[in-house]
Scaffold this motif. Structure first.
Motif, short mmCIF file in Angstrom:
data_model
loop_
_atom_site.label_atom_id
_atom_site.label_comp_id
_atom_site.label_asym_id
_atom_site.label_seq_id
_atom_site.Cartn_x
_atom_site.Cartn_y
_atom_site.Cartn_z
N LEU A 342 -30.40 0.96 21.33
CA LEU A 342 -29.97 -0.12 22.21
C LEU A 342 -30.10 -1.48 21.52
CD1 LEU A 342 -31.46 1.10 25.59
CD2 LEU A 342 -29.04 0.92 25.02
N ARG A 343 -31.00 -1.59 20.56
CA ARG A 343 -31.16 -2.84 19.81
C ARG A 343 -30.33 -2.83 18.53
NH1 ARG A 343 -35.40 -6.35 21.60
NH2 ARG A 343 -34.80 -7.52 19.75
N GLY A 344 -29.60 -1.74 18.28
CA GLY A 344 -28.78 -1.65 17.09
C GLY A 344 -29.54 -1.29 15.83
N THR A 345 -30.77 -0.73 15.99
CA THR A 345 -31.60 -0.39 14.83
C THR A 345 -32.22 1.00 15.05
OG1 THR A 345 -33.43 -1.60 15.88
CG2 THR A 345 -32.14 -2.76 14.19
N PRO A 346 -31.41 2.07 14.95
CA PRO A 346 -31.96 3.42 15.15
C PRO A 346 -32.99 3.78 14.10
CG PRO A 346 -29.76 3.53 14.22
CD PRO A 346 -29.99 2.09 14.58
N LEU A 347 -33.97 4.59 14.50
CA LEU A 347 -35.06 4.99 13.61
C LEU A 347 -34.78 6.37 13.02
CD1 LEU A 347 -38.08 3.85 15.81
CD2 LEU A 347 -37.12 2.68 13.83
N HIS A 348 -35.17 6.56 11.76
CA HIS A 348 -35.06 7.83 11.07
C HIS A 348 -36.17 8.77 11.57
CE1 HIS A 348 -35.36 10.65 7.62
NE2 HIS A 348 -34.11 10.29 7.34
N ALA A 349 -35.93 10.07 11.50
CA ALA A 349 -36.93 11.04 11.94
C ALA A 349 -38.26 10.84 11.22
CB ALA A 349 -36.41 12.46 11.72
N ALA A 350 -38.23 10.52 9.94
CA ALA A 350 -39.48 10.30 9.20
C ALA A 350 -40.24 9.10 9.76
CB ALA A 350 -39.18 10.09 7.72
N GLN A 351 -39.52 8.06 10.15
CA GLN A 351 -40.16 6.88 10.73
C GLN A 351 -40.79 7.21 12.09
OE1 GLN A 351 -36.65 4.40 10.55
NE2 GLN A 351 -37.43 3.27 8.78
N LEU A 352 -40.10 7.98 12.88
CA LEU A 352 -40.62 8.36 14.19
C LEU A 352 -41.89 9.20 14.05
CD1 LEU A 352 -37.18 9.20 15.80
CD2 LEU A 352 -38.68 7.31 16.50
N LEU A 353 -41.87 10.18 13.17
CA LEU A 353 -43.06 11.02 12.97
C LEU A 353 -44.21 10.20 12.40
CD1 LEU A 353 -41.33 14.22 11.59
CD2 LEU A 353 -42.44 13.99 13.81
N TRP A 354 -43.92 9.25 11.52
CA TRP A 354 -44.96 8.39 10.97
C TRP A 354 -45.58 7.54 12.08
CZ3 TRP A 354 -45.76 3.10 10.66
CH2 TRP A 354 -46.74 2.67 9.76
N LEU A 355 -44.75 6.95 12.95
CA LEU A 355 -45.29 6.15 14.04
C LEU A 355 -46.23 6.94 14.92
CD1 LEU A 355 -42.07 4.21 15.13
CD2 LEU A 355 -44.19 3.14 14.32
N ALA A 356 -45.90 8.21 15.18
CA ALA A 356 -46.70 9.04 16.08
C ALA A 356 -47.94 9.62 15.42
CB ALA A 356 -45.84 10.19 16.61
N THR A 357 -48.10 9.39 14.13
CA THR A 357 -49.26 9.93 13.41
C THR A 357 -49.96 8.81 12.64
OG1 THR A 357 -47.76 10.63 11.60
CG2 THR A 357 -48.32 12.27 13.28
N GLN A 358 -49.50 8.56 11.42
CA GLN A 358 -50.14 7.57 10.57
C GLN A 358 -50.01 6.15 11.10
OE1 GLN A 358 -52.34 6.49 6.98
NE2 GLN A 358 -52.16 8.27 8.33
N GLY A 359 -48.88 5.82 11.74
CA GLY A 359 -48.72 4.49 12.30
C GLY A 359 -49.74 4.20 13.39
N SER A 360 -49.89 5.14 14.32
CA SER A 360 -50.87 4.93 15.39
C SER A 360 -52.29 5.00 14.86
CB SER A 360 -50.67 5.98 16.49
OG SER A 360 -49.53 5.68 17.27
N ALA A 361 -52.54 5.86 13.87
CA ALA A 361 -53.87 5.92 13.26
C ALA A 361 -54.20 4.59 12.59
CB ALA A 361 -53.94 7.05 12.25
N THR A 362 -53.21 3.97 11.95
CA THR A 362 -53.41 2.67 11.31
C THR A 362 -53.68 1.60 12.36
OG1 THR A 362 -52.00 3.31 9.46
CG2 THR A 362 -52.35 0.97 9.78
N ALA A 363 -52.98 1.66 13.49
CA ALA A 363 -53.23 0.72 14.58
C ALA A 363 -54.68 0.82 15.04
CB ALA A 363 -52.29 0.97 15.73
N LEU A 364 -55.22 2.04 15.07
CA LEU A 364 -56.59 2.27 15.50
C LEU A 364 -57.60 2.09 14.38
CD1 LEU A 364 -56.13 5.48 17.73
CD2 LEU A 364 -56.12 3.08 18.44
N ARG A 365 -57.13 1.68 13.20
CA ARG A 365 -57.99 1.51 12.02
C ARG A 365 -58.69 2.82 11.65
NH1 ARG A 365 -57.19 -3.47 9.31
NH2 ARG A 365 -56.27 -4.88 10.86
#
Length: 432
Positions: A342-365
């Motif tokens: 909807l914002r014109g910036t679709p995410l790649h499957a690798a980016q989505l899986l990273w957000l749900a794993t390493q991205g969130s872990a990084t947010a939590l330090r």
């Protein structure tokens, strides 16, 4: 030497963020097997090499299934489990109609125990191994959640929600009791086993300046704690904050003024940010948490993932149950993809899986402990069946690479796609 196990399949790990790679898939590594020992990842690589290193280990062959780090949900409200998918309200009405009446029940320790166990069972069935949860104002609700997680050997973060205004009388504490109750809970639970405490003002409208100041002082006393709150979720909420804090430069300033902006801060939603807010969040290295199913379900708005990532913001992904409409991080990834479209910036499957794993872990330090598969990391894993339903199977059968094979599971998958879940090196879910 503890129990040893080797899982064979398509083992996904991240060498860097897919948002920082020229091609997102170039940030990823696919190995043949992962070896587990004593609750940790011992090695990743060819099956023959791992068997030679660990000849006594049992081998589980998962064929073409995808093995990755367990999902990390960076913003949830476990007390809202029973009211998930409640109809038709925007944020403030939703809190008053559904959330607050339900949260008043959590002074009853038996009820809190029941819902904490139910929540952790439901999320584990969906492949989630770590969550960061708001509790209620009742210390019993925190004790219940940590007790249930500790019994499961699970790495979680949680904190007593603090509110001393604009909430029902039964859900209000005071500036002093919020500080003292939270301090006692920190002493009881913080960094015991795999548990961490998050200082938790719900959001500025439900805390007086005095309470925000007390919680800022508490964070300064306990800087190893995380701090979680909400920020700029809806435009009418922002207007309310301006009325309550007329001297504040913006919503973030209501936290910054009282010492509640920091590198270990977690700011849920963060949809309607000003340029000053974006600059200060990035400057402090704070984490923003994207809650896409909640943002659409409650009608909050579209998170600017691409723009914020390009700025270098730290971003995690979350279900925000029960404002979010699913316990599943797969469904949450699908919603994040749809918001990106909807914002014109679709995410790649690798980016989505990273957000749900390493991205969130990084947010939590916690990126050095969870959210990836590498030697020395804690053995929290999920095994995904990439052909879990006829609809998914017929699409993935036409895939020309792994990313095309996994994307239908991200978009259409649910708990049926979760073949196994491992928490701390122990299998806790198995579906054949």
């Amino acid at each position: 030497m503890g129990a040893e196990m080797i899982l064979k399949g398509q083992v996904l790990s991240f060498e860097r963020s897919p948002f920082d790679a020229g091609r997102p898939e170039d940030a990823c590594r696919i190995a043949e097997a992962v070896a587990l020992r004593d609750g940790q990842v011992a090695a990743v690589g060819p099956l023959a090499e791992l068997r030679a290193q660990m000849p006594q280990a049992e081998v589980a062959d998962h064929g073409a299934r995808l093995i990755l780090a367990g999902f990390v949900d960076a913003h949830v409200h476990y007390p809202q489990t029973a009211i998930i998918a409640s109809w038709g309200k925007r944020l403030i009405d939703w809190l008053n109609s559904y959330t607050f009446p339900e949260e008043e029940r959590f002074g009853d320790r038996a009820y809190a125990d029941e819902i904490a166990a139910r929540y952790l069972d439901l999320t584990a069935a969906h492949g989630t191994t770590t969550v960061c949860s708001y509790c209620t104002i009742h210390p019993e609700s925190v004790d219940a959640f940590f007790t249930a997680a500790q019994a499961r050997g699970q790495r979680v973060v949680a904190g007593k929600t603090c509110m001393d205004r604009n909430a029902p009388p039964g859900l209000r504490d005071t500036a002093q009791s919020a500080h003292d109750d939270s301090a006692a809970l920190i002493a009881r639970w913080h960094r015991v086993d795999r548990l961490e405490y998050a200082i938790t003002p719900r959001f500025s409208p439900t805390s007086t300046p005095e309470q925000l100041e007390a919680l800022g002082a508490l964070w300064a006393e306990h800087p190893s704690c995380l701090m979680q709150t909400h920020l700029s979720e809806q435009t009418d909420e922002i207007e309310w904050v301006q009325e309550l804090f007329p001297q504040a430069r913006d919503y973030l300033d209501t936290y910054e003024e009282f010492g509640l902006l920091g590198a270990r801060g977690l700011y849920g939603h963060a949809i309607h940010l000003t340029e000053r807010e974006r600059h200060r969040l990035r400057e402090y290295g704070a984490a923003l948490v994207h809650c896409p199913t909640s943002n659409t379900f409650i009608g909050s708005g579209l998170f600017d993932m691409a723009g914020l990532m390009a700025e270098g913001q730290r971003i995690g992904l979350a279900t925000d149950t029960g404002g979010g409409s699913s316990f599943s991080m797969l469904r949450t990834m699908a919603a994040a993809y749809e918001v990106g479209q909807l914002r014109g910036t679709p995410l790649h499957a690798a980016q989505l899986l990273w957000l749900a794993t390493q991205g969130s872990a990084t947010a939590l330090r916690m990126q050095d402990k969870i959210g990836n598969i590498a030697p020395g990391m804690e053995a929290d894993l999920v095994v995904l069946d990439l052909a879990s339903t006829p609809a998914i199977a017929q699409r993935s059968a036409r895939a020309e690479d792994l990313w095309e094979a996994v994307f239908p599971t991200i978009m259409m998958g649910d708990d049926r796609a979760v073949a196994e879940v491992w928490i701390g090196g122990r299998r806790v879910q198995e579906r054949r």
